[in-house]
Scaffold this active site. Structure first.
Site, PDB file in Angstrom:
ATOM      1  N   LYS A   1       0.831  -1.218   0.000  1.00 23.37           N
ATOM      2  CA  LYS A   1       0.000   0.000   0.000  1.00 23.37           C
ATOM      3  C   LYS A   1       0.864   1.266   0.000  1.00 23.37           C
ATOM      4  O   LYS A   1       0.622   2.186  -0.767  1.00 23.37           O
ATOM      5  CB  LYS A   1      -0.925   0.026   1.233  1.00 23.37           C
ATOM      6  CG  LYS A   1      -1.881  -1.158   1.315  1.00 23.37           C
ATOM      7  CD  LYS A   1      -2.855  -1.016   2.479  1.00 23.37           C
ATOM      8  CE  LYS A   1      -2.202  -1.099   3.856  1.00 23.37           C
ATOM      9  NZ  LYS A   1      -1.726  -2.442   4.234  1.00 23.37           N
TER      10      LYS A   1
ATOM     11  N   ARG B   1      -9.763   0.658   8.531  1.00 20.60           N
ATOM     12  CA  ARG B   1      -9.281  -0.671   8.886  1.00 20.60           C
ATOM     13  C   ARG B   1     -10.344  -1.477   9.620  1.00 20.60           C
ATOM     14  O   ARG B   1     -10.094  -2.624   9.988  1.00 20.60           O
ATOM     15  CB  ARG B   1      -8.058  -0.532   9.782  1.00 20.60           C
ATOM     16  CG  ARG B   1      -6.765  -1.008   9.171  1.00 20.60           C
ATOM     17  CD  ARG B   1      -5.718  -0.921  10.253  1.00 20.60           C
ATOM     18  NE  ARG B   1      -4.466  -1.506   9.888  1.00 20.60           N
ATOM     19  CZ  ARG B   1      -3.494  -0.877   9.231  1.00 20.60           C
ATOM     20  NH1 ARG B   1      -3.664   0.346   8.809  1.00 20.60           N
ATOM     21  NH2 ARG B   1      -2.363  -1.497   8.984  1.00 20.60           N
TER      22      ARG B   1
ATOM     23  N   ARG C   1      11.592  -5.194   4.872  1.00 26.68           N
ATOM     24  CA  ARG C   1      11.225  -3.785   4.698  1.00 26.68           C
ATOM     25  C   ARG C   1      12.105  -2.843   5.519  1.00 26.68           C
ATOM     26  O   ARG C   1      12.446  -3.118   6.650  1.00 26.68           O
ATOM     27  CB  ARG C   1       9.770  -3.586   5.103  1.00 26.68           C
ATOM     28  CG  ARG C   1       9.365  -2.114   5.141  1.00 26.68           C
ATOM     29  CD  ARG C   1       7.907  -1.913   4.989  1.00 26.68           C
ATOM     30  NE  ARG C   1       7.170  -2.285   6.176  1.00 26.68           N
ATOM     31  CZ  ARG C   1       5.833  -2.196   6.254  1.00 26.68           C
ATOM     32  NH1 ARG C   1       5.142  -1.795   5.205  1.00 26.68           N
ATOM     33  NH2 ARG C   1       5.215  -2.547   7.344  1.00 26.68           N
TER      34      ARG C   1
ATOM     35  N   ARG D   1      11.013  -1.089  11.100  1.00 21.41           N
ATOM     36  CA  ARG D   1       9.932  -0.808  12.038  1.00 21.41           C
ATOM     37  C   ARG D   1       9.880  -1.835  13.161  1.00 21.41           C
ATOM     38  O   ARG D   1      10.122  -3.010  12.937  1.00 21.41           O
ATOM     39  CB  ARG D   1       8.592  -0.809  11.297  1.00 21.41           C
ATOM     40  CG  ARG D   1       8.242   0.547  10.723  1.00 21.41           C
ATOM     41  CD  ARG D   1       7.081   0.497   9.788  1.00 21.41           C
ATOM     42  NE  ARG D   1       5.932  -0.266  10.273  1.00 21.41           N
ATOM     43  CZ  ARG D   1       4.787  -0.379   9.607  1.00 21.41           C
ATOM     44  NH1 ARG D   1       4.645   0.214   8.430  1.00 21.41           N
ATOM     45  NH2 ARG D   1       3.800  -1.087  10.098  1.00 21.41           N
TER      46      ARG D   1
HETATM   47  P1  ADP Z   1       0.832  -2.114   7.715  1.00 24.84           P
HETATM   48  O1  ADP Z   1      -0.247  -1.859   6.731  1.00 24.84           O
HETATM   49  O2  ADP Z   1       2.141  -2.433   7.115  1.00 24.84           O
HETATM   50  O3  ADP Z   1       0.443  -3.119   8.767  1.00 24.84           O
HETATM   51  P2  ADP Z   1       0.582   0.635   8.900  1.00 24.84           P
HETATM   52  O4  ADP Z   1       1.777   1.498   8.898  1.00 24.84           O
HETATM   53  O5  ADP Z   1      -0.549   0.984   8.018  1.00 24.84           O
HETATM   54  O6  ADP Z   1       1.127  -0.837   8.611  1.00 24.84           O
HETATM   55  O7  ADP Z   1       0.014   0.520  10.397  1.00 24.84           O
HETATM   56  C1  ADP Z   1       0.844   0.220  11.496  1.00 24.84           C
HETATM   57  C2  ADP Z   1       0.035   0.096  12.766  1.00 24.84           C
HETATM   58  O8  ADP Z   1      -0.609   1.349  13.069  1.00 24.84           O
HETATM   59  C3  ADP Z   1      -1.100  -0.924  12.756  1.00 24.84           C
HETATM   60  O9  ADP Z   1      -0.646  -2.226  13.051  1.00 24.84           O
HETATM   61  C4  ADP Z   1      -2.012  -0.355  13.851  1.00 24.84           C
HETATM   62  O10 ADP Z   1      -1.517  -0.622  15.138  1.00 24.84           O
HETATM   63  C5  ADP Z   1      -1.906   1.143  13.624  1.00 24.84           C
HETATM   64  N1  ADP Z   1      -2.928   1.647  12.684  1.00 24.84           N
HETATM   65  C6  ADP Z   1      -2.690   2.254  11.489  1.00 24.84           C
HETATM   66  N2  ADP Z   1      -3.834   2.604  10.873  1.00 24.84           N
HETATM   67  C7  ADP Z   1      -4.839   2.217  11.701  1.00 24.84           C
HETATM   68  C8  ADP Z   1      -6.269   2.283  11.642  1.00 24.84           C
HETATM   69  N3  ADP Z   1      -6.890   2.830  10.577  1.00 24.84           N
HETATM   70  N4  ADP Z   1      -6.975   1.782  12.692  1.00 24.84           N
HETATM   71  C9  ADP Z   1      -6.375   1.244  13.759  1.00 24.84           C
HETATM   72  N5  ADP Z   1      -5.038   1.120  13.880  1.00 24.84           N
HETATM   73  C10 ADP Z   1      -4.267   1.609  12.875  1.00 24.84           C
END
Ligand code: ADP
Ligand code: ZN
Length: 227
Positions: free
Chosen positions: A13, A88, A127, A160
């Protein structure tokens, strides 16, 4: 154009967002990046969510939705945006519909980036991310020109805290339980655009741009006009 990028962790993404925002002149809103920024600043929100994010759990809907609502309301009507990592949960998707309705900016597509487990695991464990601008790299698939340094801004690359096998498992469980149901939500609205995201990001990008053009959502004019 208003877009949502959906898909499991490691579906690409963030990389796709970087590619599309250049072509389509979109503002990229990544809730993951915003939350990590809050954690780095050790803001009240940052402190509250740190344990959840680092263990791979979702942050409460209210917190993320409020962050996104503020950013969306600040956009002027002509500016397109690309939501990456939001919504999400079905609750977040419903709230997003409400927010977009209030600013009279309907969603154009929810792009579902489907990827298989072996590909996801390889992507996440290799990553590296820019500390300064958040651009994602991969040690093998997408290395920076200079090791450990961001091509775009010169920032340092890091791994990360949640990109380790144990946490990846929790993130996948969260995805299956809470995020996957959104796919049906957008399918019912006729907004879902599914792409095979096991492929190279550039190939996915070409398909998406073709589709946008065919639907009359994106023309040459848009690409060449400067804001
Ligand atoms: P990836 O898609 O690689 O898992 P992101 O950088 O999008 O990683 O998200 C990392 C973390 O941030 C998630 O595992 C969650 O803890 C939090 N997070 C991000 N976006 C949301 C969301 N829309 N709702 C709830 N938690 C979120
Ligand atoms: Zn950078």
């Amino acid at each position: 154009m208003k877009l949502v990028l959906l898909g499991p962790p490691g579906a690409g993404k963030g990389t796709q967002a970087q590619l599309l925002k250049k072509d389509l002149k979109l503002i990229h809103i990544s809730t993951g990046d915003i939350l990590r920024e809050e954690m780095k600043k050790e803001s009240p929100v940052g402190k509250e969510i740190k344990k959840l994010v680092e263990s791979g759990k979702l942050v409460p809907d209210e917190i993320v939705t409020q962050i996104v609502a503020e950013r969306l309301k600040a956009l002027d009507s002509k500016t397109g945006c690309l939501l990456d990592g939001f919504p999400r949960t079905v609750k977040q998707a419903q709230d997003l519909d409400r927010i977009l309705k209030a600013i009279q900016q309907p969603l154009d597509y929810a792009i579902y980036m489907a990827a298989s487990l072996p590909v996801i695991l390889k992507r996440l464990t290799g990553r590296r991310v820019c500390k300064k601008c958040g651009t994602p790299y991969h040690v093998k698939n997408r290395p920076p020109k200079k090791e450990g340094v961001c091509d775009l801004c010169g920032g340092a690359l890091y791994q990360r805290a949640d990109d380790n096998e144990g946490t990846i498992k929790t993130r996948m469980q969260e995805y299956t339980a809470n995020t996957a149901p959104i796919i049906q939500y957008y399918e019912k609205q006729g907004k879902l655009l599914k792409v095979d995201s096991d492929r190279e990001s550039e190939d996915v990008q070409v398909d998406l741009l073709k589709k946008f053009k065919a639907d009359g959502k994106f023309d040459h004019h848009q690409n060449t006009t400067r804001a």
